[in-house]
Scaffold this motif. Structure first.
Motif, PDB file in Angstrom:
ATOM      1  N   TYR A 140     -27.772 -24.578   1.203  1.00  0.00           N
ATOM      2  CA  TYR A 140     -28.586 -23.891   2.331  1.00  0.00           C
ATOM      3  C   TYR A 140     -27.812 -22.542   2.527  1.00  0.00           C
ATOM      4  CZ  TYR A 140     -30.711 -22.563   6.566  1.00  0.00           C
ATOM      5  OH  TYR A 140     -31.186 -21.807   7.674  1.00  0.00           O
ATOM      6  N   MET A 141     -26.588 -22.599   2.754  1.00  0.00           N
ATOM      7  CA  MET A 141     -25.797 -21.570   3.099  1.00  0.00           C
ATOM      8  C   MET A 141     -25.631 -20.486   2.027  1.00  0.00           C
ATOM      9  SD  MET A 141     -25.348 -21.979   6.145  1.00  0.00           S
ATOM     10  CE  MET A 141     -23.905 -21.315   7.042  1.00  0.00           C
ATOM     11  N   SER A 142     -25.750 -21.080   0.690  1.00  0.00           N
ATOM     12  CA  SER A 142     -25.606 -19.938  -0.234  1.00  0.00           C
ATOM     13  C   SER A 142     -26.711 -19.012  -0.603  1.00  0.00           C
ATOM     14  CB  SER A 142     -25.237 -20.766  -1.722  1.00  0.00           C
ATOM     15  OG  SER A 142     -26.330 -21.527  -2.237  1.00  0.00           O
ATOM     16  N   GLY A 143     -27.679 -19.122  -0.109  1.00  0.00           N
ATOM     17  CA  GLY A 143     -28.870 -18.353  -0.197  1.00  0.00           C
ATOM     18  C   GLY A 143     -29.569 -18.663  -1.395  1.00  0.00           C
ATOM     19  N   SER A 144     -30.827 -18.218  -1.366  1.00  0.00           N
ATOM     20  CA  SER A 144     -31.770 -18.351  -2.698  1.00  0.00           C
ATOM     21  C   SER A 144     -31.764 -17.079  -3.589  1.00  0.00           C
ATOM     22  CB  SER A 144     -33.070 -18.456  -2.088  1.00  0.00           C
ATOM     23  OG  SER A 144     -33.589 -17.338  -1.367  1.00  0.00           O
ATOM     24  N   GLN A 151     -27.083 -15.102  -7.327  1.00  0.00           N
ATOM     25  CA  GLN A 151     -25.608 -14.701  -7.381  1.00  0.00           C
ATOM     26  C   GLN A 151     -24.630 -15.543  -8.090  1.00  0.00           C
ATOM     27  OE1 GLN A 151     -24.765 -14.273  -3.107  1.00  0.00           O
ATOM     28  NE2 GLN A 151     -26.539 -12.619  -2.710  1.00  0.00           N
ATOM     29  N   VAL A 152     -23.362 -14.954  -8.096  1.00  0.00           N
ATOM     30  CA  VAL A 152     -22.295 -15.898  -9.030  1.00  0.00           C
ATOM     31  C   VAL A 152     -22.312 -17.053  -7.931  1.00  0.00           C
ATOM     32  CG1 VAL A 152     -20.069 -16.027  -9.727  1.00  0.00           C
ATOM     33  CG2 VAL A 152     -21.485 -14.117 -10.044  1.00  0.00           C
ATOM     34  N   PHE A 153     -22.037 -17.068  -6.963  1.00  0.00           N
ATOM     35  CA  PHE A 153     -21.524 -18.089  -5.918  1.00  0.00           C
ATOM     36  C   PHE A 153     -22.575 -19.347  -6.072  1.00  0.00           C
ATOM     37  CE2 PHE A 153     -21.262 -20.109  -1.945  1.00  0.00           C
ATOM     38  CZ  PHE A 153     -20.245 -20.538  -1.995  1.00  0.00           C
ATOM     39  N   SER A 154     -23.857 -18.809  -5.735  1.00  0.00           N
ATOM     40  CA  SER A 154     -24.904 -19.810  -5.985  1.00  0.00           C
ATOM     41  C   SER A 154     -25.219 -20.505  -7.164  1.00  0.00           C
ATOM     42  CB  SER A 154     -26.312 -19.183  -5.285  1.00  0.00           C
ATOM     43  OG  SER A 154     -26.795 -18.218  -5.956  1.00  0.00           O
ATOM     44  N   ILE A 155     -25.005 -19.552  -8.069  1.00  0.00           N
ATOM     45  CA  ILE A 155     -25.277 -20.344  -9.598  1.00  0.00           C
ATOM     46  C   ILE A 155     -23.849 -21.370  -9.904  1.00  0.00           C
ATOM     47  CG2 ILE A 155     -25.342 -19.585 -12.048  1.00  0.00           C
ATOM     48  CD1 ILE A 155     -26.562 -17.168 -11.343  1.00  0.00           C
ATOM     49  N   MET A 156     -22.801 -20.876  -9.359  1.00  0.00           N
ATOM     50  CA  MET A 156     -21.721 -21.941  -9.604  1.00  0.00           C
ATOM     51  C   MET A 156     -21.949 -23.320  -8.759  1.00  0.00           C
ATOM     52  SD  MET A 156     -19.743 -20.656 -11.953  1.00  0.00           S
ATOM     53  CE  MET A 156     -18.234 -21.756 -11.762  1.00  0.00           C
ATOM     54  N   MET A 157     -22.305 -22.888  -7.670  1.00  0.00           N
ATOM     55  CA  MET A 157     -22.639 -24.164  -6.904  1.00  0.00           C
ATOM     56  C   MET A 157     -23.724 -24.997  -7.598  1.00  0.00           C
ATOM     57  SD  MET A 157     -21.866 -23.297  -2.789  1.00  0.00           S
ATOM     58  CE  MET A 157     -22.399 -24.892  -2.506  1.00  0.00           C
ATOM     59  N   LYS A 184     -32.838 -26.732  -5.319  1.00  0.00           N
ATOM     60  CA  LYS A 184     -32.099 -25.495  -5.079  1.00  0.00           C
ATOM     61  C   LYS A 184     -32.517 -24.542  -6.178  1.00  0.00           C
ATOM     62  CE  LYS A 184     -29.281 -22.357  -3.486  1.00  0.00           C
ATOM     63  NZ  LYS A 184     -29.604 -21.801  -2.195  1.00  0.00           N
ATOM     64  N   ILE A 185     -32.531 -24.937  -7.327  1.00  0.00           N
ATOM     65  CA  ILE A 185     -33.276 -24.171  -8.416  1.00  0.00           C
ATOM     66  C   ILE A 185     -34.656 -23.609  -8.084  1.00  0.00           C
ATOM     67  CG2 ILE A 185     -33.838 -24.458 -10.537  1.00  0.00           C
ATOM     68  CD1 ILE A 185     -31.315 -25.687 -11.433  1.00  0.00           C
ATOM     69  N   ASN A 186     -35.574 -24.576  -7.495  1.00  0.00           N
ATOM     70  CA  ASN A 186     -36.668 -24.286  -7.226  1.00  0.00           C
ATOM     71  C   ASN A 186     -36.714 -23.312  -5.969  1.00  0.00           C
ATOM     72  OD1 ASN A 186     -39.520 -24.355  -7.153  1.00  0.00           O
ATOM     73  ND2 ASN A 186     -39.727 -25.729  -5.401  1.00  0.00           N
ATOM     74  N   GLN A 187     -35.709 -23.171  -4.915  1.00  0.00           N
ATOM     75  CA  GLN A 187     -35.586 -22.212  -3.899  1.00  0.00           C
ATOM     76  C   GLN A 187     -35.202 -20.922  -4.505  1.00  0.00           C
ATOM     77  OE1 GLN A 187     -36.468 -22.625  -0.816  1.00  0.00           O
ATOM     78  NE2 GLN A 187     -37.332 -24.685  -1.580  1.00  0.00           N
ATOM     79  N   MET A 188     -34.235 -20.976  -5.582  1.00  0.00           N
ATOM     80  CA  MET A 188     -34.006 -19.776  -6.104  1.00  0.00           C
ATOM     81  C   MET A 188     -35.077 -19.322  -7.168  1.00  0.00           C
ATOM     82  SD  MET A 188     -30.331 -21.005  -7.402  1.00  0.00           S
ATOM     83  CE  MET A 188     -29.551 -19.676  -7.730  1.00  0.00           C
TER      84      MET A 188
END
Length: 176
Positions: free
Chosen positions: A81-85, A88-94, A146-150
């Motif tokens: 939730y905190m990594s955003g939708s 970005q590199v951070f959200s993709i790595m998570m 998370k992938i759907n949110q992105m």
């Protein structure tokens, strides 16, 4: 002239030579000294556990291992939730780690429970392993969310426009 007053007793005690025999101190209340320990009744040593007790303990430890991925779900959900939708590199790595860890755990089920596997526990470990796989599938479900949110899952009709066929009208209206 008046004589100097005598020094206090603590000064005299500091200046006095150390006696070779220490004073006997009494034990504080509630203290069981070495003299009194011998008088206490000795408990007999505990007999070694039976195989049934050992197997029960192994199954309990296996349940702890099986439920460990569920304990990580709230922390992973907060991280997602905190990594955003946005991408970005951070959200993709998570998201990558959210898929990689459960997949590796599912393929390594037998190795994870090998130390708890005995002839007496093999049948009792089947539901434990099933719960372990289910908990890891829940973690992967969090990754799918998370992938759907992105916006990376093709869930709308516009995502499939490349495969859409143009409609052929059944009739045409012509003006004469």
């Amino acid at each position: 002239m008046a004589a100097a007053p005598p020094p206090p007793t603590w000064v005299l005690a500091l200046n006095a030579p150390v006696s070779s025999k220490p004073k006997a101190l009494t034990d504080p209340p509630g203290f069981v000294g070495t003299r009194d320990r011998k008088s206490l009744t000795k408990t007999p040593p505990r007999p070694p556990p039976t195989t049934a007790e050992t197997d029960t303990l192994k199954v309990k430890k296996a349940w702890e291992l099986a439920l460990a991925p569920a304990k990580q779900l709230p922390m992973n959900a907060i991280g997602m939730y905190m990594s955003g939708s946005s991408l970005q590199v951070f959200s993709i790595m998570m998201v990558f780690m959210l898929f990689k860890t459960p997949i590796a755990a599912i393929f390594g089920v037998q190795g994870a429970f090998a130390r708890y596997e005995t002839p007496g526990t093999s049948a009792r470990l089947l539901p434990v392993k099933a719960v372990y796989v289910l908990m890891n599938l829940l973690a992967m479900g969090l990754g799918v969310w998370k992938i759907n949110q992105m916006g990376l899952l093709p869930t709308t009709r516009s995502d499939w426009l490349a495969w859409e066929v143009a409609r052929e009208p059944l009739e045409r209206a012509m003006m004469a």
